[in-house]
Write a protein that holds these residues in place. Structure first.
Motif, mmCIF file in Angstrom:
data_model
loop_
_atom_site.group_PDB
_atom_site.id
_atom_site.type_symbol
_atom_site.label_atom_id
_atom_site.label_comp_id
_atom_site.label_asym_id
_atom_site.label_seq_id
_atom_site.Cartn_x
_atom_site.Cartn_y
_atom_site.Cartn_z
ATOM 1 N N PRO A 1 0.839 -1.222 0.000
ATOM 2 C CA PRO A 1 0.000 0.000 0.000
ATOM 3 C C PRO A 1 0.863 1.256 0.000
ATOM 4 C CG PRO A 1 -0.667 -1.542 1.736
ATOM 5 C CD PRO A 1 0.627 -2.056 1.198
ATOM 6 N N LYS A 2 0.361 2.279 -0.608
ATOM 7 C CA LYS A 2 1.081 3.550 -0.604
ATOM 8 C C LYS A 2 1.077 4.145 0.800
ATOM 9 C CE LYS A 2 0.279 4.736 -5.460
ATOM 10 N NZ LYS A 2 -0.277 5.736 -6.392
ATOM 11 N N GLY A 3 2.112 4.905 1.082
ATOM 12 C CA GLY A 3 2.185 5.536 2.404
ATOM 13 C C GLY A 3 2.686 4.605 3.488
ATOM 14 N N SER A 4 3.278 3.471 3.095
ATOM 15 C CA SER A 4 3.816 2.544 4.093
ATOM 16 C C SER A 4 5.182 3.012 4.595
ATOM 17 C CB SER A 4 3.976 1.143 3.488
ATOM 18 O OG SER A 4 2.731 0.623 3.078
ATOM 19 N N LEU A 5 5.498 2.584 5.829
ATOM 20 C CA LEU A 5 6.855 2.784 6.327
ATOM 21 C C LEU A 5 7.764 1.786 5.635
ATOM 22 C CD1 LEU A 5 6.449 3.243 10.199
ATOM 23 C CD2 LEU A 5 6.960 4.978 8.485
ATOM 24 N N VAL A 6 8.984 2.224 5.316
ATOM 25 C CA VAL A 6 9.896 1.376 4.550
ATOM 26 C C VAL A 6 11.153 1.096 5.376
ATOM 27 C CG1 VAL A 6 11.254 1.140 2.439
ATOM 28 C CG2 VAL A 6 9.069 2.362 2.403
ATOM 29 N N HIS B 1 7.932 -3.253 3.851
ATOM 30 C CA HIS B 1 6.936 -2.182 3.957
ATOM 31 C C HIS B 1 5.930 -2.538 5.032
ATOM 32 C CE1 HIS B 1 7.904 -0.082 0.032
ATOM 33 N NE2 HIS B 1 8.614 -1.207 -0.052
ATOM 34 N N LEU B 2 5.691 -1.585 5.912
ATOM 35 C CA LEU B 2 4.675 -1.742 6.950
ATOM 36 C C LEU B 2 3.652 -0.636 6.773
ATOM 37 C CD1 LEU B 2 3.519 -2.905 9.595
ATOM 38 C CD2 LEU B 2 5.107 -1.419 10.839
ATOM 39 N N HIS B 3 2.392 -1.051 6.504
ATOM 40 C CA HIS B 3 1.342 -0.061 6.283
ATOM 41 C C HIS B 3 1.010 0.624 7.604
ATOM 42 C CE1 HIS B 3 -1.969 1.996 4.529
ATOM 43 N NE2 HIS B 3 -2.885 1.352 5.267
ATOM 44 N N VAL B 4 0.978 1.944 7.572
ATOM 45 C CA VAL B 4 0.675 2.710 8.778
ATOM 46 C C VAL B 4 -0.803 2.556 9.102
ATOM 47 C CG1 VAL B 4 0.694 4.976 9.851
ATOM 48 C CG2 VAL B 4 2.496 4.357 8.229
ATOM 49 N N GLN B 5 -1.068 1.953 10.250
ATOM 50 C CA GLN B 5 -2.456 1.682 10.637
ATOM 51 C C GLN B 5 -3.117 2.951 11.157
ATOM 52 O OE1 GLN B 5 -3.795 -1.438 10.291
ATOM 53 N NE2 GLN B 5 -1.862 -2.022 9.320
ATOM 54 N N SER B 6 -4.415 3.070 10.865
ATOM 55 C CA SER B 6 -5.172 4.190 11.436
ATOM 56 C C SER B 6 -5.262 3.972 12.944
ATOM 57 C CB SER B 6 -6.577 4.239 10.820
ATOM 58 O OG SER B 6 -7.260 3.031 11.071
#
Length: 1065
Positions: free
Chosen positions: A971-976, A986-991
């Motif tokens: 997903p876009k906007g993930s931490l890399v 890549h870790l997707h930033v959770q809401s």
């Protein structure tokens, strides 16, 4: 010894060298040493003062602050009533944590009683081989206790001994103690004076020797107790003391044989003399104290301090001519023994004086002005006073020019009859001032100035060494030294590290005759007898014979002088032999030489000699010379020299500095108060005591914690022995104690797994790893065994310990155990439990030579689960693991692939930590190459388990065939997180995640990285960086900067993603 001609630039040069040609190597007390020696001594003194300044400063270092961060661990005692020598009960409940007290109880007594340390034990081993490994322990002095330097020797030698024994070799390691002539006699004399107010001379020789033996029998076992506590697997049935009857017989035999072959002779020569002891002493017992100038020092036997570090210049009138010759000296009292003045034959200033004479102002003796090219005419006046009976260089001059030798200082330190009645019987340093006053009265004094000098001091008594002319027994060393040099050059004798071979050759090439007479009562009385013949009138000529007994000496005398035996009167030389003479016989005398015993035939030559590098000349070289001459063989095939143990300030551990640490204090623990009490008991100089106690307060503010024998031994062997000196810290030993606890907890887990397992453990041959992780840990064990094999053969014990620590902690515990916990919960773990059993069991065997107590304890508790009957009752007799046993466990490709997995796991954990995830198991995406994708799929379960994630989605920008688990892009906007140049996580930033907190943490991290980069950049851009910083250090800095730059880029990218997410919200 400390005198010279007048030199204008004395303050600059630091010492005066009088002669330009290099004479044969004198003792360290000689004044004829080259400039390099005093400069070296001056540098040592400067560094010593700097170290004392650091110790006495009030400023605390970071290391000191870290040193106090430890707390006492719970002590658990072994409470079972096991009789001494019986096997320890390991069926008791397994304690919850490691305790050295519990672990080290009972095992040694059992090993010793069962005879596990005898060479005969190998015959009962199923894996025995027809090879012998023998060595002797460097015999410590019976007077002392062991310190950390001895502990290093024991740790290294015992590791080698236990390794060879486990390999099935016939191993003999002989314990012993040295009678330490001067040290022991001094200790007993002080004891008698303190207890009874009597000195040695108040007893007959036999009465005094009885007192020494009484003291030895009380004290002697203390060292043996320490060796046992250190776990040394010595064959105690062959323990050897250098004054034992059989050893004394060997010493007598050696002396007689060397006399018969002409290698021992009696002659007059200069020796290092201690007036306080009234004995000659060896070079090793002479300390050098560097004086920067005028200094007042305390000297035994003098109420007031004595002045040193001054240069006196006086004149000798020329007989029959108007004029004088000026000479300089730091020892004006010796001028009474001057017999000549020497000048260089080419010195134009003295051309007219060749063959002239000077008149001695006090003795009225005429002193010839001689010419010799040894005189350095560029120094001072170019004229040198010659005192052959009290200076090594002058003694050589007297031999070249047939000069008389006048002794003006006696063995008791008083002036002798040739000085005249006005000085006869006056103590040498009291006479010094009388001579100066008399020179001034005769208007011959030309000046006095402060002068830097090296002062030789007796390490035993603190007295100032006096070179005296004595008739003594000497060993001719030149021919034996040549053979010793040749043995190394021919490869018959190997010295490790090899860089010592050059030092070996240089020292032996310039060796001089060795004085072996000592004017003591304790020791081996010299088996030489002065002969008195009937009707013999020439009392000046000494007549000597030698023999294995007085009867043999009498028969020899009768044959030599052609008289009847009963007509001869024999008087045995009252002197004893130098302790180094008897210790030089140790490798073969300990085996029964001169008798051709079974031990001598089986174990001589020894396999190796392992000792500290500081003994290469005083002990090793003499063993090689004496062994080759007396047995016709080298005493050993290899010499392994280890570095010295120093304190944290770089000072060699020494009783005279008060920085000696008893290894038992590391093993059992000790309070600061008790450490300070030991310093006070040491009879140190007040300043040295102050420095020593302050160093203790800084280094051990809470004392020393209980670390145990295994931790101490492992810490010592973890240092590279064949290089720089060793500085052992509490933190290092504590780290090894923590390693012991890690081993303990590993076995608790393993026993739990094995106890719950219904099916028995498979044998090593049957244990074939199936899963990727099983294959990886098995292959890692194989690689570790190979490392141990190679490093042991090269005597690189630090490599062995490093490999074993790395395997147990970083591979077995950090990876495999964490993985296998989850495997055993989810599925049948028969294969995994068998693999675990063999990894732990084999690792314990690998560690056994270094950590004998804890490995025995843990191995014994594993035995109920062993497949088949145990081959041996003790781990110390078990076969040492070898790579050929693990041929079915070699998976190099798996090991190589797992390097990527470890990087992925590290980055995954870092990403979770950045997001503050402690319990959550998020999904992650891996963007990587097809080959990396294959590896990640292969180790999928390990990645999920060890990274603590729920799933790993793999995305390959380049499609790959046969890749069935290819997901969509992350997903876009993930931490890399960057794994390497082709792999990213890549870790997707959770809401709902606290983005503000993460931005703050990353900002702080970015600032730290920038600061570190700027710091390194400043260093790199400094003017002398390329010229002064070594290439390998520059490479390390470049690599570090590259890593910091990569991490900074990743951090800034992640900050950008979080800031965009924050803005979108």
């Amino acid at each position: 010894m400390w005198r010279a001609c007048r030199v204008p630039r004395l303050a600059v040069s630091g010492a005066v060298r009088l002669c330009s040609s290099k004479p044969p190597k004198p003792s360290p007390s000689s004044s004829s040493q080259s400039h390099s020696v005093p400069r070296t001594q001056a540098e040592k003194q400067r560094r010593r003062r700097e170290r004392e300044k650091v110790i006495l400063s009030s400023q605390r270092s970071t290391a000191e602050d870290e040193a106090v961060k430890w707390s006492e661990k719970q002590k658990i005692e072994y409470t079972a009533k096991t009789p001494p020598g019986e096997k320890k009960d390991t069926t008791l409940l397994f304690p919850s944590s490691y305790s050295p007290e519990y672990v080290e109880s009972s095992w040694y007594q059992w090993w010793e009683k069962e005879g596990f340390f005898s060479p005969e034990q190998s015959e009962r081993l199923s894996h025995s081989v027809d090879q012998t490994f023998s060595l002797c322990i460097p015999p410590p002095n019976v007077t002392g206790t062991l310190h950390l330097g001895h502990a290093l020797t024991v740790a290294v030698e015992d590791a080698l001994v236990r390794w060879r024994r486990m390999q099935g070799h016939r191993v003999l390691w002989v314990p012993g103690c040295d009678h330490a002539g001067i040290a022991t006699q001094t200790v007993v004399e002080r004891r008698l004076l303190r207890a009874h107010g009597k000195c040695r001379q108040d007893f007959t020789r036999q009465e005094f020797l009885q007192e020494v033996w009484k003291w030895k029998n009380e004290k002697g076992e203390e060292i043996y107790h320490q060796l046992r506590r250190l776990g040394a697997s010595l064959d105690w049935s062959r323990a050897c003391f250098t004054m034992d009857p059989d050893f004394s017989k060997a010493v007598t035999e050696a002396f007689v044989r060397l006399c018969d072959s002409g290698l021992i002779h009696r002659s007059e020569g200069l020796v290092n003399w201690s007036c306080a002891l009234e004995s000659a002493i060896s070079d090793i017992e002479v300390d050098s104290e560097e004086l920067s100038g005028e200094t007042m020092l305390s000297v035994p036997g003098y109420e007031n301090k004595v002045e040193f570090g001054t240069m006196l210049t006086f004149a000798y009138p020329i007989e029959g001519h108007y004029g004088e010759v000026a000479v300089s000296t730091t020892r004006p009292e010796t001028m009474l023994g001057d017999v000549a003045v020497a000048v260089h034959p080419d010195d134009p200033r003295y051309q007219a004086l060749h063959g002239k004479q000077c008149r001695h102002p006090f003795t009225n003796r005429l002193l010839p002005i001689i010419t010799d090219s040894m005189v350095d005419m560029e120094l001072g006046t170019g004229a040198v006073k010659v005192t052959p009976a009290h200076d090594h260089t002058d003694f050589l001059l007297s031999q070249r020019h047939s000069l008389p030798r006048v002794t003006v200082i006696g063995g008791d330190g008083t002036m002798t009859h040739p000085c005249g009645e006005w000085l006869k019987g006056v103590k040498r340093f009291d006479a010094r001032q009388l001579v100066v006053d008399a020179l001034a009265e005769r208007k011959l004094l030309r000046g006095k100035k402060s002068h830097a000098m090296t002062l030789p001091i007796c390490s035993r008594s603190g007295d100032i060494i006096e070179p005296l002319l004595k008739k003594q027994w000497f060993v001719r060393c030149d021919k034996m030294a040549t053979k010793a040099i040749q043995s190394v050059e021919d490869g018959q004798l190997e010295i490790i590290p090899h860089f010592y071979t050059k030092t070996w050759k240089n020292w032996l090439s310039s060796i001089s005759d060795w004085c072996i007479s000592r004017q003591l009562w304790w020791g081996h009385q010299i088996p030489a007898y002065q002969v008195e013949l009937p009707n013999f009138t020439d009392k000046q000529e000494e007549q000597w014979v030698w023999g294995r007994s007085e009867d043999e000496a009498r028969q020899r005398a009768a044959v030599k002088y052609g008289v009847k035996p009963e007509a001869i009167t024999l008087t045995q030389d009252p002197d004893v032999l130098d302790t180094w003479f008897s210790s030089g016989l140790f490798p073969f005398a300990m085996l029964g030489w001169p008798e051709q015993t079974a031990d001598l035939q089986r174990f001589y030559p020894n396999s190796i000699l392992e000792t500290g590098s500081d003994l290469i000349f005083f002990w090793v070289a003499r063993m090689v010379m004496l062994g080759t001459e007396l047995t016709g063989q080298l005493p050993f095939k290899q010499v392994l020299l280890h570095s010295l143990v120093r304190d944290k300030y770089g000072r060699k551990m020494s009783k005279s500095l008060g920085n000696v640490i008893d290894p038992l204090d590391f093993i059992h623990g000790v309070s600061l108060e008790r450490l300070q009490e030991k310093v006070k008991e040491g009879n140190l100089d007040p300043r040295e005591q102050l420095v020593a106690m302050e160093a203790q307060r800084k280094d051990f503010p809470k004392g020393i914690p209980q670390c145990g024998t295994d931790a101490l031994r492992f810490a010592l062997c973890s240092h590279k022995m064949q290089g720089e000196d060793i500085s052992l810290s509490i933190s290092e030993v504590l780290s090894c104690r923590n390693f012991c606890n890690k081993m303990w907890q590993t076995l608790r887990f393993t026993l739990g797994v094995l106890g719950d397992n219904i099916t028995p453990v498979r044998t090593l041959e049957e244990s074939t790893p199936l899963s990727s992780m099983d294959r990886w840990i098995c292959s890692r064990l194989y690689s570790t065994v190979v490392q141990c094999e190679q490093a042991f053969e090269a005597y690189e014990l630090h490599t062995v310990t490093s490999a074993l620590y790395s395997f147990w902690v970083h591979s077995l515990c950090d990876v495999y155990l964490e993985y296998v916990k989850h495997v055993l919960v989810r599925q049948d773990g028969q294969v995994a439990s068998s693999v675990l059993y063999h990894c732990v069991s084999m690792s314990l065997a690998l560690l056994s030579p270094f950590m004998p107590f804890i490995t025995e304890e843990l191995w014994q508790r594993l035995q109920p689960f062993r497949p088949g009957a145990a081959a041996q009752t003790s781990l110390c007799l078990q076969s040492y693991p070898c790579s050929s046993q693990l041929a079915h466990w070699i998976f190099p490709d798996v090991e190589k692939d797992f390097l990527l997995i470890r990087k992925v796991i590290r980055v995954a954990r870092s990403l979770r930590a950045q997001c503050g995830m402690t319990k959550e198991k998020p999904a992650m995406w891996a963007v990587c190459s097809p080959s990396q994708a294959q590896v990640l799929l292969h180790f999928g379960s390990a990645v999920w388990t060890l990274s603590r994630i729920s799933n790993l989605h793999i995305y390959c920008p380049l499609e790959a065939e046969n890749l069935h688990s290819v997901y969509s892009p992350p997903p876009k906007g993930s931490l890399v997180g960057v794994v390497d140049h082709t792999c990213q996580l890549h870790l997707h930033v959770q809401s709902g995640m606290n983005i503000d907190k993460q931005i703050l943490q990353l900002s702080q991290r970015r600032d730290k990285l920038v600061s570190k980069l700027e710091e390194n950049l400043c260093r790199v851009q400094s003017p002398h960086y390329l010229t002064k910083v070594p290439a390998h250090v520059r490479e390390q800095i470049d690599s570090k900067m590259s890593a910091l730059q990569q991490e900074l880029k990743t951090t800034e990218d992640q900050l950008s993603v979080l800031q965009q997410t924050q803005a979108a919200e």
